[in-house]
Design an enzyme around this catalytic site. Structure first.
Site, PDB file in Angstrom:
ATOM      1  N   LYS A  46       5.957  16.718  -3.794  1.00  0.00           N
ATOM      2  CA  LYS A  46       6.156  16.853  -2.525  1.00  0.00           C
ATOM      3  C   LYS A  46       7.063  18.088  -2.190  1.00  0.00           C
ATOM      4  CE  LYS A  46       5.066  12.229  -1.362  1.00  0.00           C
ATOM      5  NZ  LYS A  46       5.409  10.769  -1.020  1.00  0.00           N
ATOM      6  N   GLY A  58       0.863  -1.311   0.089  1.00  0.00           N
ATOM      7  CA  GLY A  58       0.035   0.003   0.105  1.00  0.00           C
ATOM      8  C   GLY A  58       0.738   1.539   0.042  1.00  0.00           C
ATOM      9  N   GLU A 100       1.794   4.744  -5.299  1.00  0.00           N
ATOM     10  CA  GLU A 100       0.577   5.595  -5.747  1.00  0.00           C
ATOM     11  C   GLU A 100      -0.351   4.494  -6.887  1.00  0.00           C
ATOM     12  OE1 GLU A 100      -0.340   8.750  -4.851  1.00  0.00           O
ATOM     13  OE2 GLU A 100       1.318   8.012  -3.685  1.00  0.00           O
TER      14      GLU A 100
HETATM   15  P1  NAP Z   1      -6.617   4.296  -2.498  1.00  0.00           P
HETATM   16  O1  NAP Z   1      -6.355   3.171  -1.533  1.00  0.00           O
HETATM   17  O2  NAP Z   1      -6.667   4.107  -3.678  1.00  0.00           O
HETATM   18  O3  NAP Z   1      -7.900   4.861  -1.965  1.00  0.00           O
HETATM   19  C1  NAP Z   1      -8.573   5.556  -2.630  1.00  0.00           C
HETATM   20  C2  NAP Z   1     -10.259   5.809  -2.079  1.00  0.00           C
HETATM   21  O4  NAP Z   1     -10.715   6.722  -2.860  1.00  0.00           O
HETATM   22  C3  NAP Z   1     -10.924   4.679  -2.270  1.00  0.00           C
HETATM   23  O5  NAP Z   1     -11.531   4.331  -1.242  1.00  0.00           O
HETATM   24  C4  NAP Z   1     -11.794   4.950  -3.599  1.00  0.00           C
HETATM   25  O6  NAP Z   1     -13.113   4.247  -3.497  1.00  0.00           O
HETATM   26  C5  NAP Z   1     -11.936   6.356  -3.259  1.00  0.00           C
HETATM   27  N1  NAP Z   1     -12.245   7.072  -4.421  1.00  0.00           N
HETATM   28  C6  NAP Z   1     -11.517   7.144  -5.719  1.00  0.00           C
HETATM   29  N2  NAP Z   1     -12.201   8.093  -6.577  1.00  0.00           N
HETATM   30  C7  NAP Z   1     -13.384   7.937  -6.141  1.00  0.00           C
HETATM   31  C8  NAP Z   1     -14.606   8.902  -6.496  1.00  0.00           C
HETATM   32  N3  NAP Z   1     -14.572   9.421  -7.869  1.00  0.00           N
HETATM   33  N4  NAP Z   1     -15.538   8.770  -6.015  1.00  0.00           N
HETATM   34  C9  NAP Z   1     -15.664   8.358  -4.597  1.00  0.00           C
HETATM   35  N5  NAP Z   1     -14.491   7.678  -4.006  1.00  0.00           N
HETATM   36  C10 NAP Z   1     -13.496   7.441  -4.802  1.00  0.00           C
HETATM   37  O7  NAP Z   1      -5.405   5.421  -2.171  1.00  0.00           O
HETATM   38  P2  NAP Z   1      -4.776   5.824  -0.961  1.00  0.00           P
HETATM   39  O8  NAP Z   1      -3.368   5.048  -1.013  1.00  0.00           O
HETATM   40  O9  NAP Z   1      -5.787   5.867   0.380  1.00  0.00           O
HETATM   41  O10 NAP Z   1      -4.284   7.530  -1.224  1.00  0.00           O
HETATM   42  C11 NAP Z   1      -5.205   8.499  -1.080  1.00  0.00           C
HETATM   43  C12 NAP Z   1      -4.597   9.794  -1.142  1.00  0.00           C
HETATM   44  O11 NAP Z   1      -3.517   9.799  -0.025  1.00  0.00           O
HETATM   45  C13 NAP Z   1      -3.723  10.200  -2.409  1.00  0.00           C
HETATM   46  O12 NAP Z   1      -3.913  11.488  -2.736  1.00  0.00           O
HETATM   47  C14 NAP Z   1      -2.248   9.663  -2.079  1.00  0.00           C
HETATM   48  O13 NAP Z   1      -1.409  10.236  -2.931  1.00  0.00           O
HETATM   49  C15 NAP Z   1      -2.302  10.215  -0.522  1.00  0.00           C
HETATM   50  N6  NAP Z   1      -1.131   9.372   0.068  1.00  0.00           N
HETATM   51  C16 NAP Z   1      -1.078   8.000   0.210  1.00  0.00           C
HETATM   52  C17 NAP Z   1      -0.016   7.760   1.040  1.00  0.00           C
HETATM   53  C18 NAP Z   1      -0.133   6.073   1.105  1.00  0.00           C
HETATM   54  O14 NAP Z   1       0.601   5.678   1.889  1.00  0.00           O
HETATM   55  N7  NAP Z   1      -1.068   5.408   0.677  1.00  0.00           N
HETATM   56  C19 NAP Z   1       0.382   8.337   1.991  1.00  0.00           C
HETATM   57  C20 NAP Z   1       0.852   9.780   1.750  1.00  0.00           C
HETATM   58  C21 NAP Z   1      -0.249  10.287   0.830  1.00  0.00           C
HETATM   59  P3  NAP Z   1     -13.330   2.455  -3.526  1.00  0.00           P
HETATM   60  O15 NAP Z   1     -12.452   1.922  -2.324  1.00  0.00           O
HETATM   61  O16 NAP Z   1     -14.638   2.199  -3.524  1.00  0.00           O
HETATM   62  O17 NAP Z   1     -12.453   2.195  -4.781  1.00  0.00           O
HETATM   63  N1  HSE Z   2       3.505   6.806  -3.171  1.00  0.00           N
HETATM   64  C1  HSE Z   2       3.928   7.377  -1.969  1.00  0.00           C
HETATM   65  C2  HSE Z   2       5.351   6.890  -1.525  1.00  0.00           C
HETATM   66  C3  HSE Z   2       3.173   7.629  -0.785  1.00  0.00           C
HETATM   67  O1  HSE Z   2       5.757   5.959  -1.776  1.00  0.00           O
HETATM   68  O2  HSE Z   2       5.992   7.811  -0.771  1.00  0.00           O
HETATM   69  C4  HSE Z   2       3.295   8.401   0.398  1.00  0.00           C
HETATM   70  O3  HSE Z   2       2.995   9.726  -0.311  1.00  0.00           O
END
Ligand code: NAP
Ligand code: HSE
Length: 435
Positions: free
Chosen positions: A207, A189, A192
């Site tokens: 970032k 997880g 991206e």
């Molecule tokens: P993710 O696991 O792919 O989750 C995305 C969520 O958004 C899912 O629940 C999805 O719904 C929902 N979604 C997407 N499009 C949608 C729409 N049009 N309408 C309603 N719901 C929608 O992504 P994530 O890793 O949590 O990342 C989320 C954000 O945090 C991103 O901007 C990412 O860059 C940032 N981020 C992530 C991390 C990390 O470690 N993962 C760290 C820092 C920042 P479904 O579940 O129903 O598909």
């Molecule tokens: N894809 C990003 C990373 C998530 O690997 O650092 C955190 O922003």
């Protein structure tokens, strides 16, 4: 201060579901710390049928994040969907327009539309908070914006992408292939939705754009950043770096120079003795050089649900306490525009790996092209390849480390060496970061 803060979370994936659970788990502590009951009253997802581990207290669900952003029964909209357009942009704009506070982890959205969103938040006198958008659980936004307000910052740089650091660390330690390491980062997880954002350096650039704005009072502009990813880094480079006392990291660097603010993302050689070299796996680290504090390094988990949720919840808690900061530290109208600086003018040391034809005069020819440009060599390493032993003219790796020079001179020397015909492949050039 208010008694209750009603939160709507759009996106209950890796980060959103972790934020939901953390808010539940810490509900009493947060109420005690903020003087306010924080409740997730609504959410939005694409697929309502998906199991998310949210327990029994499922909030009211919306299919349309924009409708959630405008819903009268929320005070704060949390955007955790991702993407720089579409639902993310439309819903954040709608929330600000409706006078709701916004918390987001979406660096891509901020890098592209941060200035306009900051203006919209200012106009409506609401918060736009994004601690989770840079370096996951590390409180770097608050550190730059509030903690170092009494400093003039010279340079901010670091390991800002957990996926890349995880890949480079595992390639080095376990000699695994790039593809295997990437697959594992996706499974955990960290990556991206489109992992080319990670490995191509674009996520780091998003970032860095945020950090540059906070550190130097500039208007956010990811297009002003020179970006290179880690796709070209080979095991041969990782091993040669090791032999020469370096480690390879994907760094984002923003630095005040006599030409302006230089912003760059690229694979970088860091001395093994440096704090950044020690940072392995999904961990991120940011170093700040500033006049009063001198050097400060923050190290912590850069990706993953819980760590990122920690930063999301911190922003929500600030809003619950009534804290409102200009998103980028200064009123949006006072943020200065930056120019993209030409990398040819970059000054620093370089690692250059040649696949040199093993014959008399090769090293002399390479050294001559360096000397012609006044490039001074700190070390030179040629390793014989047992498979090529006794085969005159077979290619062998020759690695140079230069003292500080300019990129223009280094590229000129490398081009001349290639034209001389003494190398078998395109040489590898990696910048060294002074620490
Ligand atoms: P993710 O696991 O792919 O989750 C995305 C969520 O958004 C899912 O629940 C999805 O719904 C929902 N979604 C997407 N499009 C949608 C729409 N049009 N309408 C309603 N719901 C929608 O992504 P994530 O890793 O949590 O990342 C989320 C954000 O945090 C991103 O901007 C990412 O860059 C940032 N981020 C992530 C991390 C990390 O470690 N993962 C760290 C820092 C920042 P479904 O579940 O129903 O598909
Ligand atoms: N894809 C990003 C990373 C998530 O690997 O650092 C955190 O922003």
């Amino acid at each position: 201060m208010v008694d209750q803060l009603r939160v709507g979370i759009a996106g209950l994936g890796v980060v959103g579901s972790a934020a939901f659970r953390l808010l539940e788990r810490q509900a009493d502590a947060l109420a005690a710390r903020t003087g306010c009951r924080i409740e997730v009253t609504a959410g939005a997802v694409r697929d309502r049928g998906k199991e998310r581990g949210l327990g029994h207290t499922s909030p009211k669900m919306f299919d349309d994040p924009v409708a959630l952003a405008r819903a009268p029964d929320i005070d704060l909209f949390v955007e955790l969907m991702g993407g720089d357009e579409g639902a993310a942009r439309a819903s954040v704009e709608a929330a600000l327009e409706a006078g709701k506070h916004v918390v987001t982890a979406n660096k891509a959205l901020l890098a592209k539309h941060g200035l306009a969103l900051a203006k919209a938040a200012e106009q409506k006198r609401v918060a736009l908070a994004f601690e989770a958008s840079v370096a996951g659980g590390i409180p770097i936004v608050k550190t730059l914006r509030e903690g170092l307000a009494g400093n003039s910052i010279e340079r901010v740089y670091g390991i800002l992408n957990g996926t890349c650091n995880y890949i480079l660390s595992r390639m080095e330690r376990e000699e695994l292939s790039f593809e295997e390491c990437l697959k594992e980062a996706q499974r955990l997880g960290y990556a991206e939705a489109d992992p080319t954002f990670d490995i191509g350096g674009f996520d780091t650039a998003h970032k860095l754009a945020i950090l540059t704005s906070l550190a130097f009072g500039t208007s956010i502009d990811a297009d002003a950043i020179h970006v290179e990813g880690i796709e070209g880094v080979t095991l041969a480079d990782i091993k040669a770096a090791e032999d020469l006392g370096f480690r390879i990291k994907l760094l984002g660097v923003a630095q005040r120079t006599r030409n302006g603010i230089e912003q760059r993302v690229h694979p970088t050689m860091v001395h093994k003795s440096s704090a950044l070299a020690e940072v392995m796996g999904v961990t991120n680290a940011v170093t700040i050089d500033a006049d009063a504090v001198h050097e400060l390094t923050l190290v912590g988990p850069g990706a993953g649900g819980e760590a990122t949720a920690s930063a999301v919840v911190a922003d929500i808690a600030d809003i619950a306490k009534g804290i409102r900061s200009a998103p980028f530290g200064l009123p949006a109208a006072r943020l200065q525009k930056t120019e993209k600086l030409a990398m040819q003018r970059h000054e620093g040391g370089y690692y250059i790996r040649f696949s040199a034809i093993d014959q008399p005069g090769t090293i002399a020819a390479i050294a001559k092209r360096m000397a012609e440009r006044q490039i001074s060599l700190e070390s030179v390493m040629q390793k014989s390849d047992p498979r090529a032993a006794g085969k005159p003219g077979a290619p062998v790796p020759v690695v140079l480390i230069t003292y500080a020079t300019t990129e223009e001179l280094v590229r000129g020397a490398v081009d001349a060496i290639v034209a001389d015909g003494t190398v078998a492949e395109k040489p590898q050039v990696i910048r060294i970061e002074r620490q």
